[in-house]
Design an enzyme around this catalytic site. Structure first.
Site, PDB file in Angstrom:
ATOM      1  N   ASP A  84     -10.801   2.028  -3.051  1.00 54.45           N
ATOM      2  CA  ASP A  84     -11.335   1.961  -1.701  1.00 54.45           C
ATOM      3  C   ASP A  84     -12.812   1.831  -1.840  1.00 54.45           C
ATOM      4  OD1 ASP A  84      -9.032   1.343  -0.380  1.00 54.45           O
ATOM      5  OD2 ASP A  84      -8.710   3.209   0.362  1.00 54.45           O
ATOM      6  N   ASP A 114       0.827  -1.153   0.190  1.00 50.17           N
ATOM      7  CA  ASP A 114       0.031  -0.202   0.016  1.00 50.17           C
ATOM      8  C   ASP A 114       0.962   1.290  -0.069  1.00 50.17           C
ATOM      9  OD1 ASP A 114      -2.318   1.347   0.210  1.00 50.17           O
ATOM     10  OD2 ASP A 114      -3.025   0.701   1.868  1.00 50.17           O
TER      11      ASP A 114
HETATM   12  C1  DGJ Z   1      -5.789   1.909   2.073  1.00 49.94           C
HETATM   13  C2  DGJ Z   1      -6.123   0.484   1.334  1.00 49.94           C
HETATM   14  O1  DGJ Z   1      -6.632   0.966   0.134  1.00 49.94           O
HETATM   15  C3  DGJ Z   1      -6.919  -0.130   1.918  1.00 49.94           C
HETATM   16  O2  DGJ Z   1      -7.681  -1.056   1.492  1.00 49.94           O
HETATM   17  C4  DGJ Z   1      -6.528  -0.537   3.503  1.00 49.94           C
HETATM   18  O3  DGJ Z   1      -5.387  -1.384   3.044  1.00 49.94           O
HETATM   19  C5  DGJ Z   1      -6.046   0.696   4.043  1.00 49.94           C
HETATM   20  N1  DGJ Z   1      -5.190   1.544   3.269  1.00 49.94           N
HETATM   21  C6  DGJ Z   1      -5.335   0.366   5.235  1.00 49.94           C
HETATM   22  O4  DGJ Z   1      -4.608   1.471   6.021  1.00 49.94           O
END
Ligand code: DGJ
Length: 729
Positions: A549, A479
């Protein structure tokens, strides 16, 4: 031969079964552009036109030819000055302050295959016969700058890749103020520009607008390729749609700040340039030093946008993505993020894993919160040590227990970041990107590690490797959750500060190359607050990306549809999550959520222990249904059939490479009273064959499905869907 040089005309013709691309050495020694488009057998003859045309009040680049006006000539890698006032492909600044340069043809070579770009991601060949490459060497005599332009044409794709390499052959320093990867000038076409733009949770909307005289630019200055603009544009004719008309697609194999720009001038010519964003870039080239630009993938279709997308999908699936997972079916996963956020411990995770195993899920992914003292997003990034209070027995135990349930174990990291509240920051505050004497803006309470530094790169490689070696980890979600703000490195000299963004991404690519080669068995998924870095650069190292997300099924129609413009389904993470949806509070049926997510790389992201018996049964059916169709979804050809950007309906389909299997989905957002009838026409099928619809057993002709279509049953509810599966009989 895919590439020929015609000595007499001084013309290069790059040609395969579908396209021609023609370059000419102009009479001033610079490179001109003659043609790019559908194959013309003898396109070298396009040299017949006299490009010198006198125009009033213009400047001309040759004293004895007042018609040799560079502004009105299609050029291949243009400079600024000398009668061309459009924005150039590159710009240097010499020690005397001059920004004028004049690159002239010096030499060229043609060879089979394609070279790698050192330290950068790129498309590749497996056999030399798959492509040919032309390298044209240009030279500026005043600054002693050498530029090598590389063009690769693939045998089996209507695709050309381009990049440029700069070498300072002189004694003086040169500032590279702009070093784009490509530029192409089109003659008098009334183009529209298509782009993929959006925001966090709303990535890759399709936007299309006509080009008028002037500059139309999309770019990123956010450090990464960004949620806001994807490093892709297409030039299309006004009449181009999904299946008709010309489309020229440009996709940048790069993950940091970029620019894609179309400039239409007063003679109706359009210049398209793409490369590293010069707004945040300057590179100091000392005597003897070189600079390599990243690669642009240039894709031509004369059968509309859908063919352009299929070209990208096929190339990216097979010759951009690498490694063991490239051609393998991807596991159906469950991720705990939306299920628990930071609120979990070993027992909770194992309880979820046990339920996931019951419904035949294959991979359990533990998301953010397993390390340091991270119980919310205010701390610990950088402290990649397991939080044994939360997870007694550590990841080894967790992985073992999950493996016992018959599932693989996967783990989340955000290695490029540092929390001000972390042991790492207390020990190495100098490792954060920052400008002396200035406050650093935070985003999500975090700062970015300075990946231009080799000690930082080594730390990440060491820490991630230590965790991956200790437990049985089959998958990593990588990430990256904030934009770059105060650009500055405490290690770089003042004259190199503007190199930071590019040096950062070179550092990241080095880290990714190292980690992915150390752990070839691990499946990597890239993520940046969802789809904030969904680009070909990341795909080279990690075969899949978390698309957004936003997991709402209705919003996902647009997000997945837009993403499909460039990226194949095998690269698109798509999860079924709980309702009401956490991003938009909408409730949709489990069926609708699955019917949308199963057209990507399927996963579940919810607290599965909260599902009732009936839901568990339904999920189990979905998971097993997906296992039957995933080869088709992940490796079939994709057809966009109805756009969510147009109205209340979306439709799309997959067709297997051998045309034996079809999966088609139709989705309605809002129900209407007493609606019109809807018919869905499929694409690409074999017109001579019959296809059986697996649910009803009904037989349809391929020609019938494409020309008459299938009648969509009356969908009475909001957010409803219908999916058909056909097999050739
Ligand atoms: C952003 C990601 O897109 C989410 O899926 C998740 O992993 C969060 N970060 C965790 O902090």
């Amino acid at each position: 031969m895919l590439i020929n040089f015609f000595e007499e005309q001084k013309v290069f013709h790059l040609k395969n079964e579908e396209i021609s691309y023609v370059i000419k050495i102009l009479k001033n020694g610079q490179l001109g552009h003659l043609y790019w488009g559908k194959k013309i057998e003898k396109a070298e003859r396009l040299d017949r036109y006299d490009i010198s045309q006198h125009r009033p009040y213009e400047a001309y680049a040759l004293k004895d030819d007042t018609g040799f006006i560079l502004e009105n000539i299609a050029r291949e890698y243009p400079s600024f000055g000398q009668s061309d006032f459009r924005e150039p492909a590159y710009q240097t600044e010499a020690e005397n302050g001059s920004i004028i340069s004049d690159l002239k043809y010096q030499d060229h070579q043609i060879y089979s295959g394609k070279k790698e770009l050192a330290g950068l991601p790129s498309t590749y060949v497996e056999k030399e016969s798959e492509a040919e490459t032309l390298e044209i060497i240009l030279y500026d005599e005043v600054t002693d700058l050498e530029v090598v332009l590389s063009y690769t044409i693939f045998q089996d794709y209507p695709i050309i890749t381009r990049s440029a390499n700069f070498k300072n052959q002189g004694q003086q320093k040169l500032n590279l103020k702009r070093a784009l990867s490509m530029s192409v000038d089109f003659e008098n076409k009334d183009f529209e520009l298509l782009q993929l733009s959006g925001a966090w949770g709303r990535e890759r909307d399709i936007i299309r607008r006509p080009l008028e005289q002037g500059i139309t630019r999309i770019d990123s200055k956010r450090g990464g390729s960004s949620h806001q603009q994807n490093p892709f544009v297409a030039l299309v004719e006004p009449e181009t749609d999904e299946y008709r008309g010309e489309a020229y697609g440009f996709s940048f194999v790069y993950s940091a700040n970029f620019i894609a720009q179309a400039e239409r001038n007063h003679y109706g010519k359009t210049r398209l340039t793409m490369g590293i964003n010069s707004f945040t870039f300057n590179w100091l080239l000392e005597s003897g030093e070189s600079f390599q630009t990243p690669e642009v993938v240039m894709n031509y279709s004369d059968q509309g946008l859908n063919k352009m997308s299929q070209n990208f999908h096929q190339l990216y699936r097979s010759r951009l993505v690498r490694g063991k997972h490239r051609d393998k079916q991807r596991p159906v996963l469950i991720n705990n993020w939306e299920g628990t956020y930071f609120d979990f411990d070993t027992d909770k995770i194992l309880e979820m894993a046990a339920a996931a195993a019951e419904v035949d899920l294959e991979l359990f992914v533990l998301d953010d919160g397993w390390f340091g003292k991270r119980n919310d997003d205010t701390s610990s990034l950088g402290d990649w040590y397991v939080n044994e209070e939360k997870l007694p027995g550590g990841l080894e135990y967790l992985a073992q227990e999950i493996n016992k349930l018959g599932m693989d174990f996967g783990l989340w990291f955000e290695p490029e970041m540092i929390s001000p509240d972390s042991d790492l920051y207390r020990e190495h505050p100098e490792w954060a990107i920052q400008v002396p004497e200035r406050k650093s803006s935070e985003s999500r309470q975090q700062l970015i590690l300075d990946l231009s530094r080799s000690d930082v790169q080594d730390y990440i490689i060491e820490r991630v490797s230590a965790i991956l070696s200790k437990a049985n980890i089959a998958y990593v979600k990588w990430d990256m959750n904030r934009p770059m703000t105060e650009y500055g490195s405490l290690e770089l000299e003042a004259e190199h500060q503007s190199e930071l963004n590019h040096r950062y991404i070179l550092g990241l690519y080095r880290v990714l190359e190292e980690i992915t080669s150390r752990f070839p068995e691990v499946l990597f998924e890239s993520c940046a607050g969802g789809g904030g870095r969904f680009d070909p650069g990341m795909l080279h190292y990690m075969p899949q990306t978390w698309t957004s997300d936003d997991t709402d099924a209705v919003e996902r129609l647009k997000i997945q549809y837009g993403t499909s413009m460039v990226y194949p389904a095998s690269s698109m993470g798509a999860h079924v999550s709980a309702v009401p949806n956490h991003q938009v509070e909408r409730s949709t049926s489990l069926k609708m959520r699955y019917d949308v997510a199963s057209f990507g790389n399927l996963g579940y992201e919810l607290d599965i222990t909260e599902l009732n018996e009936e839901e568990m049964e339904a999920v189990k059916k979905q998971v097993n249904n997906y296992k039957e169709i995933r080869e088709l979804v992940q490796f079939g050809n994709f057809y966009r059939l109805r756009s969510p950007f147009a109205d209340n309906f979306t439709a799309w389909s997959y067709l297997s490479q051998d045309k034996e299997e079809v999966l088609a989905g139709f989705y309605q957002v809002l129900a209407t009273s007493n609606p019109k009838e809807e018919t869905l026409k499929l694409k690409g099928l074999d017109p001579e064959r019959d296809y059986k619809e697996l649910n009803s057993g009904e037989i349809y002709g391929g020609d019938e499905l494409m020309n008459f279509g299938i009648k969509v049953p009356y969908l009475k509810e909001d957010f409803s869907s219908r999916v058909w599966r056909f097999k050739a009989v």
